[in-house]
Write an enzyme that holds these catalytic residues in place. Sequence first.
Site, mmCIF file in Angstrom:
data_model
loop_
_atom_site.group_PDB
_atom_site.id
_atom_site.type_symbol
_atom_site.label_atom_id
_atom_site.label_comp_id
_atom_site.label_asym_id
_atom_site.label_seq_id
_atom_site.Cartn_x
_atom_site.Cartn_y
_atom_site.Cartn_z
ATOM 1 N N CYS A 55 31.083 43.587 -74.357
ATOM 2 C CA CYS A 55 31.343 42.931 -75.642
ATOM 3 C C CYS A 55 31.637 43.978 -76.711
ATOM 4 O O CYS A 55 32.624 43.870 -77.460
ATOM 5 C CB CYS A 55 30.142 42.074 -76.025
ATOM 6 S SG CYS A 55 30.371 41.104 -77.523
ATOM 7 N N CYS A 56 30.793 45.018 -76.793
ATOM 8 C CA CYS A 56 31.043 46.092 -77.764
ATOM 9 C C CYS A 56 32.374 46.782 -77.475
ATOM 10 O O CYS A 56 33.063 47.231 -78.399
ATOM 11 C CB CYS A 56 29.922 47.132 -77.714
ATOM 12 S SG CYS A 56 28.412 46.657 -78.576
ATOM 13 N N CYS A 74 25.982 43.207 -85.654
ATOM 14 C CA CYS A 74 26.402 41.832 -85.373
ATOM 15 C C CYS A 74 25.177 40.907 -85.335
ATOM 16 O O CYS A 74 24.093 41.319 -84.908
ATOM 17 C CB CYS A 74 27.097 41.769 -84.019
ATOM 18 S SG CYS A 74 28.632 42.711 -83.925
ATOM 19 N N CYS A 81 22.916 40.514 -82.143
ATOM 20 C CA CYS A 81 22.255 41.720 -81.638
ATOM 21 C C CYS A 81 21.438 42.433 -82.698
ATOM 22 O O CYS A 81 21.140 43.624 -82.557
ATOM 23 C CB CYS A 81 23.305 42.671 -81.054
ATOM 24 S SG CYS A 81 24.310 41.919 -79.768
ATOM 25 N N CYS A 97 26.567 51.341 -79.793
ATOM 26 C CA CYS A 97 27.591 50.368 -79.418
ATOM 27 C C CYS A 97 28.656 50.967 -78.519
ATOM 28 O O CYS A 97 29.383 50.257 -77.842
ATOM 29 C CB CYS A 97 28.239 49.785 -80.665
ATOM 30 S SG CYS A 97 29.142 50.991 -81.651
#
Length: 244
Positions: free
Chosen positions: A120-121, A201, A204, A226
């Site tokens: 995702c990062c 985010c 997280c 990240c």
Amino acid sequence: MAYDGEDAANLVARLNAELRDAEPQAVLRAAIDLFGDKVAMVSSFGAESAVLLHMAAQIKPDIPVLFLDTGMLFGQTLDYRQKLAAELGLTDVRDLRPQFQDIAVHDPSADLWKSDTDACCNIRKVLPLDRALEGFDAWITGRKRFHGGARMRLKVVEAADGKVKFNPLANWSKEQLDAYALRHKLPAHPLVEFGYPSVGCWPCTRPAESEDVRGGRWAGSDKTECGIHVPRADGPALDVGGDI
Ligand code: SF4
């Protein structure tokens, strides 16, 4: 100080020797003097961002500021990005967003963070920043040693993936940051008063439950970064390692 095309590893070693104990503003000036339009600042417009942005605005208000709008940020961060940029007079803040195709293929339901935070990062932060940095030779980050973990070994100047990275606040303490923000009446990120010493985010980030400033980031997992500060395995030979 001028960039005369000297070997990158020599340049980083020389800059570190010269700037190791320098004030943040001196590091910023050196980065801007040396690289001119080829240096950008990367900012999350998070809980500690106002200090470095304010310093940069005093020196070069049109410095390119790269802001990773991951699509997963708190609404308060998006508001703060607008308000702070306007208040400081920063004229070239660039909103970096994930590529549509990456999201469509890898995260169409916007829930990749539940199963694979690194992936995702990668599509929401690492790849957009890599693309944006293509036109630059150097960048400026807001990392500090007091963040702990691998950042305790952070140097003021480092090299990674073919670019020079400046960390003007590497030596500063939380107390110095707070004093600077107070002295210059800098607006705080709206979530600080709700117990967030570090803001990323929304999926997280949690309020802090300990003294660890970044303890609320990816809480409950081993993840602490990240990925934008992790050297690429296939990066150019410039990376001298050991800094992050
Ligand atoms: S911090 Fe979380 S939501 Fe944001 S890009 Fe990384 S894994 Fe995704």
